[in-house]
Design a protein around this motif. Sequence first.
Motif, short mmCIF file in Angstrom:
data_model
loop_
_atom_site.label_atom_id
_atom_site.label_comp_id
_atom_site.label_asym_id
_atom_site.label_seq_id
_atom_site.Cartn_x
_atom_site.Cartn_y
_atom_site.Cartn_z
N GLY A 55 82.05 47.51 43.56
CA GLY A 55 83.04 47.33 43.97
C GLY A 55 84.75 48.09 43.72
O GLY A 55 85.34 47.92 44.31
N GLN A 56 84.90 48.03 42.12
CA GLN A 56 86.24 48.63 41.44
C GLN A 56 86.32 49.13 41.34
O GLN A 56 85.21 50.42 41.17
CB GLN A 56 86.02 47.04 40.63
CG GLN A 56 87.43 46.80 39.53
CD GLN A 56 87.04 46.23 38.49
OE1 GLN A 56 86.20 45.98 37.50
NE2 GLN A 56 88.19 45.17 38.29
N PHE A 57 87.64 49.99 40.94
CA PHE A 57 87.60 51.57 41.14
C PHE A 57 88.52 51.36 39.47
O PHE A 57 89.51 50.82 39.02
CB PHE A 57 88.79 51.79 41.93
CG PHE A 57 89.57 53.23 41.92
CD1 PHE A 57 89.58 53.49 41.33
CD2 PHE A 57 89.66 54.36 43.35
CE1 PHE A 57 89.93 55.14 40.99
CE2 PHE A 57 89.33 55.11 43.33
CZ PHE A 57 89.82 56.22 42.17
N VAL A 58 87.60 52.15 38.93
CA VAL A 58 87.84 51.76 37.16
C VAL A 58 88.01 53.09 36.89
O VAL A 58 87.54 53.87 37.32
CB VAL A 58 87.06 50.96 36.74
CG1 VAL A 58 87.19 51.75 35.20
CG2 VAL A 58 86.62 49.79 36.54
N ALA A 59 89.94 53.76 36.29
CA ALA A 59 89.81 54.89 35.76
C ALA A 59 89.51 55.28 33.27
O ALA A 59 90.29 54.14 33.47
CB ALA A 59 90.80 55.57 35.70
N LEU A 60 88.86 55.69 33.85
CA LEU A 60 89.01 56.19 32.00
C LEU A 60 89.85 56.97 31.65
O LEU A 60 89.67 58.08 32.04
CB LEU A 60 87.99 56.78 31.47
CG LEU A 60 86.26 55.70 32.36
CD1 LEU A 60 85.22 55.54 31.77
CD2 LEU A 60 86.71 54.56 31.57
N VAL A 61 90.93 56.56 31.44
CA VAL A 61 92.52 58.34 30.86
C VAL A 61 92.34 58.29 29.42
O VAL A 61 91.89 56.97 28.04
CB VAL A 61 93.40 57.75 31.05
CG1 VAL A 61 94.02 56.11 30.97
CG2 VAL A 61 93.98 58.94 31.32
N GLY A 62 91.93 59.40 29.23
CA GLY A 62 92.57 59.66 27.61
C GLY A 62 92.02 61.30 27.07
O GLY A 62 92.13 61.81 28.33
N LYS A 213 82.88 51.06 47.39
CA LYS A 213 82.55 52.48 46.81
C LYS A 213 82.27 51.51 45.19
O LYS A 213 83.90 51.43 45.15
CB LYS A 213 81.89 53.53 47.17
CG LYS A 213 81.54 54.16 48.32
CD LYS A 213 80.83 54.99 48.19
CE LYS A 213 80.39 55.48 50.24
NZ LYS A 213 79.21 55.28 49.98
N THR A 214 81.63 51.37 44.55
CA THR A 214 82.20 51.45 42.89
C THR A 214 82.39 52.94 42.30
O THR A 214 81.82 53.48 42.13
CB THR A 214 81.64 51.00 41.62
OG1 THR A 214 81.02 49.27 43.32
CG2 THR A 214 82.11 50.44 40.43
N VAL A 215 83.81 52.61 42.03
CA VAL A 215 84.26 54.17 41.88
C VAL A 215 84.35 54.17 39.92
O VAL A 215 85.23 53.06 39.75
CB VAL A 215 85.93 55.02 41.85
CG1 VAL A 215 85.85 56.06 41.58
CG2 VAL A 215 85.43 54.91 43.59
#
Length: 291
Positions: A55-62, A213-215
């Motif tokens: 259920g976590q919303f994780v952003a990968l940035v780079g 939802k897990t994002v």
Amino acid sequence: MTTEATTDTGAEPLISFQNVRQVFRLQGQRSGAGAPGRSREFVALDDVTVDIAPGQFVALVGASGCGKTTMLNMLAGLVTPSEGRVSLAGAPPRLPNMDIGYMFARDALLPWRTARKNVELPLETRGWDRARRRERAGEVLSLVGLEGRESQFRLQLSQGMRQRVALARTLAPDPSILLMDEPFAALDARTKLTLQAEFLRIWEQHQGSERRKTVVFVTHDLQEAVLLADRVIVMLPNPGRIAEDRVIDLPRPRAKALGEIQFTDEFKRTTHDLFERLEGAIGDRARPVES
């Protein structure tokens, strides 16, 4: 206030990368005699360890080349790590996985199919009957604000509408995991903010529920990452590695206030702090080691 993320989230991780290293072998150009050129190695990821709770919303940035899309492809079962372990609910990712929705930067709509028929496509592969497919496609097109556009083709839709159809297609089978690879990058600023709010509204409607939802959301845009996510993982290239993993302490729900949130002191501080961390990490990497 932003704090460093920890792997202890109070729940068993749904997604786990443990000491992951990914090496791609690139074939060189052929010589004049027709013999194959010498191959070389490219390290896409190096010693990446991260856990993501359900259920976590994780952003990968780079920047480009830091391995963000490679991580998504590992979760989708498209790439197997050279070293280390990637797991979904304790098991290696498999292909196909019907519980994963994967959305790309480009809409990838089939031009000979209507909006509704494009949304129905993943339902066809799952064996849904025609009446059920049609009903579900109508539901999700309405959810993304395209009610009445069901019979239009790709060329009859604006870029923003095409991305809405692509989002509806991703959501149609109701996957529990969403892999998003720069889904709003090609949009103008106003349309981008609108689509961000629409997506966040859909995701936040199950706040506190097991249906959330897990994002895992890939972006080049640090502001977008902070605006949408629970956690932001800043990555650096050459080789791809994690520079920072932060919990974002902005209140939810956010969908109705994204425009206002961008001008708050907390948002500005968080974005600036992560930007300095990113720039500092790049500087440290480039600085020669003193003897």
